[in-house]
Design a protein around this motif. Structure first.
Motif, PDB file in Angstrom:
ATOM      1  N   THR A  49       0.860   7.286  -6.892  1.00  0.00           N
ATOM      2  CA  THR A  49       1.546   6.042  -7.273  1.00  0.00           C
ATOM      3  C   THR A  49       0.556   4.944  -7.658  1.00  0.00           C
ATOM      4  OG1 THR A  49       3.364   6.589  -5.766  1.00  0.00           O
ATOM      5  CG2 THR A  49       3.161   4.288  -6.476  1.00  0.00           C
ATOM      6  N   ALA A  50      -0.495   4.795  -6.827  1.00  0.00           N
ATOM      7  CA  ALA A  50      -1.481   3.745  -7.088  1.00  0.00           C
ATOM      8  C   ALA A  50      -2.240   4.006  -8.383  1.00  0.00           C
ATOM      9  CB  ALA A  50      -2.444   3.628  -5.918  1.00  0.00           C
ATOM     10  N   ALA A  51      -2.584   5.276  -8.636  1.00  0.00           N
ATOM     11  CA  ALA A  51      -3.322   5.607  -9.852  1.00  0.00           C
ATOM     12  C   ALA A  51      -2.494   5.303 -11.091  1.00  0.00           C
ATOM     13  CB  ALA A  51      -3.727   7.077  -9.835  1.00  0.00           C
ATOM     14  N   ALA A  52      -1.193   5.600 -11.036  1.00  0.00           N
ATOM     15  CA  ALA A  52      -0.322   5.325 -12.181  1.00  0.00           C
ATOM     16  C   ALA A  52      -0.269   3.823 -12.465  1.00  0.00           C
ATOM     17  CB  ALA A  52       1.080   5.866 -11.914  1.00  0.00           C
ATOM     18  N   ARG A  53      -0.157   3.016 -11.426  1.00  0.00           N
ATOM     19  CA  ARG A  53      -0.120   1.574 -11.646  1.00  0.00           C
ATOM     20  C   ARG A  53      -1.474   1.061 -12.121  1.00  0.00           C
ATOM     21  NH1 ARG A  53       2.163  -3.448  -7.939  1.00  0.00           N
ATOM     22  NH2 ARG A  53       1.607  -5.033  -9.485  1.00  0.00           N
ATOM     23  N   ASN A  54      -2.549   1.594 -11.564  1.00  0.00           N
ATOM     24  CA  ASN A  54      -3.880   1.185 -12.004  1.00  0.00           C
ATOM     25  C   ASN A  54      -4.079   1.460 -13.489  1.00  0.00           C
ATOM     26  OD1 ASN A  54      -4.470   0.372  -9.430  1.00  0.00           O
ATOM     27  ND2 ASN A  54      -5.916   2.019  -8.976  1.00  0.00           N
ATOM     28  N   ARG A  55      -3.614   2.651 -13.947  1.00  0.00           N
ATOM     29  CA  ARG A  55      -3.740   2.967 -15.377  1.00  0.00           C
ATOM     30  C   ARG A  55      -2.990   1.957 -16.227  1.00  0.00           C
ATOM     31  NH1 ARG A  55      -3.603   8.372 -13.566  1.00  0.00           N
ATOM     32  NH2 ARG A  55      -1.319   8.427 -13.698  1.00  0.00           N
ATOM     33  N   ALA A  56      -1.819   1.592 -15.777  1.00  0.00           N
ATOM     34  CA  ALA A  56      -1.019   0.633 -16.533  1.00  0.00           C
ATOM     35  C   ALA A  56      -1.666  -0.745 -16.576  1.00  0.00           C
ATOM     36  CB  ALA A  56       0.385   0.544 -15.921  1.00  0.00           C
ATOM     37  N   GLU A  57      -2.410  -1.069 -15.532  1.00  0.00           N
ATOM     38  CA  GLU A  57      -3.030  -2.398 -15.433  1.00  0.00           C
ATOM     39  C   GLU A  57      -4.473  -2.413 -15.941  1.00  0.00           C
ATOM     40  OE1 GLU A  57      -1.837  -5.206 -14.723  1.00  0.00           O
ATOM     41  OE2 GLU A  57      -0.100  -5.015 -13.399  1.00  0.00           O
ATOM     42  N   GLY A  58      -5.015  -1.250 -16.332  1.00  0.00           N
ATOM     43  CA  GLY A  58      -6.417  -1.214 -16.765  1.00  0.00           C
ATOM     44  C   GLY A  58      -7.382  -1.325 -15.603  1.00  0.00           C
ATOM     45  N   ILE A  59      -6.949  -0.844 -14.423  1.00  0.00           N
ATOM     46  CA  ILE A  59      -7.750  -0.929 -13.202  1.00  0.00           C
ATOM     47  C   ILE A  59      -8.411   0.421 -12.926  1.00  0.00           C
ATOM     48  CG2 ILE A  59      -7.669  -1.242 -10.688  1.00  0.00           C
ATOM     49  CD1 ILE A  59      -7.229  -3.825 -12.110  1.00  0.00           C
ATOM     50  N   THR A  60      -9.663   0.396 -12.487  1.00  0.00           N
ATOM     51  CA  THR A  60     -10.335   1.587 -11.994  1.00  0.00           C
ATOM     52  C   THR A  60     -10.887   1.291 -10.607  1.00  0.00           C
ATOM     53  OG1 THR A  60     -12.368   0.905 -13.154  1.00  0.00           O
ATOM     54  CG2 THR A  60     -10.945   2.494 -14.269  1.00  0.00           C
ATOM     55  N   GLY A  61     -11.244   2.358  -9.875  1.00  0.00           N
ATOM     56  CA  GLY A  61     -11.811   2.102  -8.563  1.00  0.00           C
ATOM     57  C   GLY A  61     -11.774   3.301  -7.648  1.00  0.00           C
ATOM     58  N   MET A  62     -12.008   3.045  -6.371  1.00  0.00           N
ATOM     59  CA  MET A  62     -12.043   4.098  -5.370  1.00  0.00           C
ATOM     60  C   MET A  62     -11.477   3.584  -4.058  1.00  0.00           C
ATOM     61  SD  MET A  62     -15.932   4.209  -3.881  1.00  0.00           S
ATOM     62  CE  MET A  62     -15.291   4.940  -2.377  1.00  0.00           C
ATOM     63  N   MET A  63     -10.959   4.530  -3.253  1.00  0.00           N
ATOM     64  CA  MET A  63     -10.469   4.186  -1.923  1.00  0.00           C
ATOM     65  C   MET A  63     -10.994   5.210  -0.929  1.00  0.00           C
ATOM     66  SD  MET A  63      -6.602   3.523  -0.442  1.00  0.00           S
ATOM     67  CE  MET A  63      -6.082   5.229  -0.291  1.00  0.00           C
ATOM     68  N   VAL A  64     -11.471   4.731   0.206  1.00  0.00           N
ATOM     69  CA  VAL A  64     -11.933   5.593   1.291  1.00  0.00           C
ATOM     70  C   VAL A  64     -10.961   5.442   2.454  1.00  0.00           C
ATOM     71  CG1 VAL A  64     -13.825   6.110   2.868  1.00  0.00           C
ATOM     72  CG2 VAL A  64     -14.325   5.262   0.579  1.00  0.00           C
ATOM     73  N   TYR A  65     -10.465   6.583   2.966  1.00  0.00           N
ATOM     74  CA  TYR A  65      -9.570   6.570   4.120  1.00  0.00           C
ATOM     75  C   TYR A  65     -10.169   7.437   5.218  1.00  0.00           C
ATOM     76  CZ  TYR A  65      -5.505   7.304   7.106  1.00  0.00           C
ATOM     77  OH  TYR A  65      -4.655   7.360   8.184  1.00  0.00           O
ATOM     78  N   ASN A  66     -10.326   6.867   6.410  1.00  0.00           N
ATOM     79  CA  ASN A  66     -10.883   7.617   7.535  1.00  0.00           C
ATOM     80  C   ASN A  66     -10.494   6.937   8.831  1.00  0.00           C
ATOM     81  OD1 ASN A  66     -13.460   7.928   9.535  1.00  0.00           O
ATOM     82  ND2 ASN A  66     -13.087   9.804   8.390  1.00  0.00           N
ATOM     83  N   ASP A  67      -9.993   7.714   9.763  1.00  0.00           N
ATOM     84  CA  ASP A  67      -9.626   7.189  11.082  1.00  0.00           C
ATOM     85  C   ASP A  67      -8.721   5.968  10.969  1.00  0.00           C
ATOM     86  OD1 ASP A  67     -11.049   9.161  12.361  1.00  0.00           O
ATOM     87  OD2 ASP A  67     -12.884   7.952  12.520  1.00  0.00           O
ATOM     88  N   ASP A  68      -7.755   6.056  10.065  1.00  0.00           N
ATOM     89  CA  ASP A  68      -6.753   5.003   9.840  1.00  0.00           C
ATOM     90  C   ASP A  68      -7.339   3.728   9.240  1.00  0.00           C
ATOM     91  OD1 ASP A  68      -4.951   6.758  10.967  1.00  0.00           O
ATOM     92  OD2 ASP A  68      -5.088   5.870  12.970  1.00  0.00           O
ATOM     93  N   ARG A  69      -8.610   3.759   8.870  1.00  0.00           N
ATOM     94  CA  ARG A  69      -9.220   2.605   8.216  1.00  0.00           C
ATOM     95  C   ARG A  69      -9.258   2.840   6.710  1.00  0.00           C
ATOM     96  NH1 ARG A  69      -9.064  -1.647  11.282  1.00  0.00           N
ATOM     97  NH2 ARG A  69     -10.540  -2.563   9.817  1.00  0.00           N
ATOM     98  N   ILE A  70      -9.056   1.774   5.969  1.00  0.00           N
ATOM     99  CA  ILE A  70      -9.017   1.837   4.500  1.00  0.00           C
ATOM    100  C   ILE A  70     -10.055   0.879   3.935  1.00  0.00           C
ATOM    101  CG2 ILE A  70      -7.627   1.358   2.438  1.00  0.00           C
ATOM    102  CD1 ILE A  70      -5.143   2.004   4.195  1.00  0.00           C
ATOM    103  N   PHE A  71     -10.817   1.355   2.978  1.00  0.00           N
ATOM    104  CA  PHE A  71     -11.715   0.495   2.206  1.00  0.00           C
ATOM    105  C   PHE A  71     -11.436   0.784   0.743  1.00  0.00           C
ATOM    106  CE2 PHE A  71     -15.319  -0.977  -0.077  1.00  0.00           C
ATOM    107  CZ  PHE A  71     -15.840  -2.037   0.654  1.00  0.00           C
ATOM    108  N   GLN A  72     -11.247  -0.265  -0.056  1.00  0.00           N
ATOM    109  CA  GLN A  72     -10.958  -0.049  -1.467  1.00  0.00           C
ATOM    110  C   GLN A  72     -11.809  -0.971  -2.349  1.00  0.00           C
ATOM    111  OE1 GLN A  72      -7.203   1.005  -4.362  1.00  0.00           O
ATOM    112  NE2 GLN A  72      -6.798   0.159  -2.346  1.00  0.00           N
ATOM    113  N   TRP A  73     -12.262  -0.412  -3.464  1.00  0.00           N
ATOM    114  CA  TRP A  73     -13.039  -1.130  -4.477  1.00  0.00           C
ATOM    115  C   TRP A  73     -12.256  -1.030  -5.769  1.00  0.00           C
ATOM    116  CZ3 TRP A  73     -18.874  -1.777  -4.277  1.00  0.00           C
ATOM    117  CH2 TRP A  73     -19.385  -2.313  -5.458  1.00  0.00           C
ATOM    118  N   LEU A  74     -11.851  -2.152  -6.338  1.00  0.00           N
ATOM    119  CA  LEU A  74     -11.072  -2.187  -7.570  1.00  0.00           C
ATOM    120  C   LEU A  74     -11.785  -3.039  -8.604  1.00  0.00           C
ATOM    121  CD1 LEU A  74      -7.545  -2.783  -5.979  1.00  0.00           C
ATOM    122  CD2 LEU A  74      -8.444  -0.622  -6.859  1.00  0.00           C
ATOM    123  N   GLU A  75     -11.662  -2.674  -9.867  1.00  0.00           N
ATOM    124  CA  GLU A  75     -12.301  -3.430 -10.952  1.00  0.00           C
ATOM    125  C   GLU A  75     -11.397  -3.398 -12.175  1.00  0.00           C
ATOM    126  OE1 GLU A  75     -15.912  -1.228 -10.796  1.00  0.00           O
ATOM    127  OE2 GLU A  75     -15.115   0.490 -11.903  1.00  0.00           O
ATOM    128  N   GLY A  76     -11.316  -4.542 -12.844  1.00  0.00           N
ATOM    129  CA  GLY A  76     -10.472  -4.630 -14.019  1.00  0.00           C
ATOM    130  C   GLY A  76     -10.261  -6.066 -14.445  1.00  0.00           C
TER     131      GLY A  76
END
Length: 355
Positions: A49-76
Motif C-alpha cells: 500500500t505504501a509503495a503504491a502511494r509513494n509511486r503516485a507521489e514521486g516518493i522513494t525511500g526505505m523502512m526498517v522494521y525490527n522488534d516493533d520499532r520502525i525507522f523510515q527515510w523518505l525523499e521526494g
C-alpha cells in the motif's frame, strides 16, 4: 520475523518531478513504535500500500522494521512529503512518532525503490543501499558528512550501517564512503559552512560508527604477518585515518600495533624498544595540513634513526597525499597511501621491493 529485504521498485521509470532545477527535493526521516507486532502478512500489505502511494507521489525511500520499532527515510517533492507525513502522523498502527529530520537534499539516495522494506534480527537502523547508488555519485558521502555534524547523528549512523549492509566489506565502505565523507568535511570547513570543531566532531562520529559496523569483521590468517606500527603524526588530533589504516592492516592478517604518541620523543621511544617491519604515519583525512609537511619529514628522519629495525619501511597517509599536495619524497617516506583500502597491498609491495 521472517520477512527480509522486500522491495518495491519502479522498473524503467525515474522520478522526474524533482529533476527540474527549480524543484527542491525534501528528505524526511522519522522513527516510531508499532502499537502491536506486525506479522509477515501485515508487513507485506503495508509495504504494498505504501509503495503504491509513494509511486503516485514521486516518493522513494526505505523502512526498517525490527522488534516493533520502525525507522523510515523518505525523499521526494516537498508537497508530497508533507502529504505523506500527515498520513503517517495519523496512522493508528504506530505510536511514539518522532520526526528526526526534515530538510532539503541534493539528490536521492534510494531512487530505485518506492519503498525498500528490511526486517531481521540486526540493529533496526540497518537497511540497504545498492552499490551502484553508492559508487555512481559522491552524494552519499557528502550527505554523510553533513549528517555527521548534525545535532542528532542518528541519520549518519543509519547511512553508514546501510552502506555496510550492502557492501559487507570494510575496505569498500572505507574507500567509497568514509574517506570521501572525511574529505567532504574538510571541504565544508573550507567553504565556511562549519568550523574546525564540527569537522573534528564529525570525524570522531565516523570513527565511532566504523567501530560499530566492524565488530563482526574477521582477521585473515597468513603465514608471515608483518609487525606494523600505526600512528597519527604527533600533534595530529584527527585519528580517523589511523583507525582506518589499522583496521585494514589487521583484517589483512598483520600484527598491527596502534599508538597515539603525543610527542616526537614518545614516537622515537616506541620504535627504539620494539621491532617493527613498517610504520604508517598519518595526517588528517579531512585537511591537507600543508604546514605540517616539513615537520613530518623531520619526524620520519628521526624515527628512522631511532628505529630498532635499520630497514624500517615508512608509509605516510592523509589528505595531503590524496590531493597530491605532498608526496612521499617530500617527507622522506618510502611511499604514501591514498586509501586505507589499499594499504596492506602497499605495505607488502614496498617491503618486497626493499627486502
Amino acid at each position: 520475523m521472517a520477512v527480509n529485504q522486500m522491495t518495491a521498485q519502479n522498473p524503467g521509470t525515474t522520478h522526474g518531478r524533482d529533476q527540474a532545477a527549480d524543484t527542491p527535493l525534501m528528505m524526511l526521516t522519522y522513527r516510531s513504535r508499532a502499537t502491536s507486532p506486525l506479522s509477515e502478512t501485515q508487513l507485506g500489505d503495508l509495504q504494498h500500500t505504501a509503495a503504491a502511494r509513494n509511486r503516485a507521489e514521486g516518493i522513494t525511500g526505505m523502512m526498517v522494521y525490527n522488534d516493533d520499532r520502525i525507522f523510515q527515510w523518505l525523499e521526494g517533492p516537498p508537497a508530497s512529503i508533507a502529504r505523506i507525513w500527515s498520513s503517517i502522523s495519523r496512522d493508528p498502527r504506530h505510536a511514539d512518532i518522532e520526526a528526526l529530520s526534515m530538510q532539503t537534499a541534493p539528490s536521492r539516495l534510494f531512487s530505485r525503490w518506492s519503498l525498500k522494506l528490511t526486517t531481521g534480527p540486526a540493529d533496526p537502523l540497518i537497511g540497504e543501499m545498492t552499490a551502484a547508488t553508492m559508487s555512481s555519485t559522491n552524494a552519499a558521502a557528502e550527505r554523510l558528512a553533513a549528517l555527521a555534524i548534525a545535532a542528532e547523528p542518528t541519520e549518519a549512523r543509519l547511512l553508514l550501517h546501510a552502506a555496510y549492509a550492502e557492501f559487507r566489506s570494510i575496505a569498500a565502505l572505507t574507500e567509497l564512503l568514509i574517506e570521501p565523507a572525511a574529505r567532504a568535511l574538510g571541504d565544508l570547513w573550507a567553504e565556511d559552512d562549519c568550523g574546525e570543531y564540527e569537522v573534528t566532531l564529525g570525524l570522531c562520529r565516523l570513527q565511532t560508527f566504523l567501530r560499530e559496523v566492524a565488530t563482526d569483521s574477521m582477521q585473515q590468517q597468513i603465514a608471515h604477518p608483518l609487525v606494523v606500527l600505526v600512528a597519527p603524526l604527533p600533534g595530529e588530533i584527527h585519528m580517523l585515518g589511523a583507525t582506518l589504516d589499522a583496521e585494514a592492516l589487521w583484517q589483512a592478517g598483520h600484527d598491527t600495533r596502534v599508538r597515539f604518541p603525543s610527542t616526537e620523543r614518545a614516537l622515537e621511544r616506541i620504535v627504539a624498544t620494539k621491532w617493527f617491519d613498517a610504520i604508517d604515519l598519518s595526517l588528517s583525512p579531512a585537511f591537507s595540513r600543508e604546514h605540517r609537511i616539513e615537520r613530518m619529514r623531520h619526524i620520519v628522519d628521526s624515527v628512522r634513526r631511532a628505529s630498532k629495525n635499520p630497514a624500517l619501511v615508512v608509509i605516510t597517509g592523509g589528505r595531503a597525499f590524496y590531493d597530491r599536495t605532498a608526496s612521499s619524497d617530500d617527507v622522506h617516506a618510502h611511499t604514501s597511501s591514498t586509501s586505507a583500502a589499499h594499504l596492506p597491498a602497499t605495505v607488502a609491495r614496498v617491503l618486497k621491493k626493499h627486502a
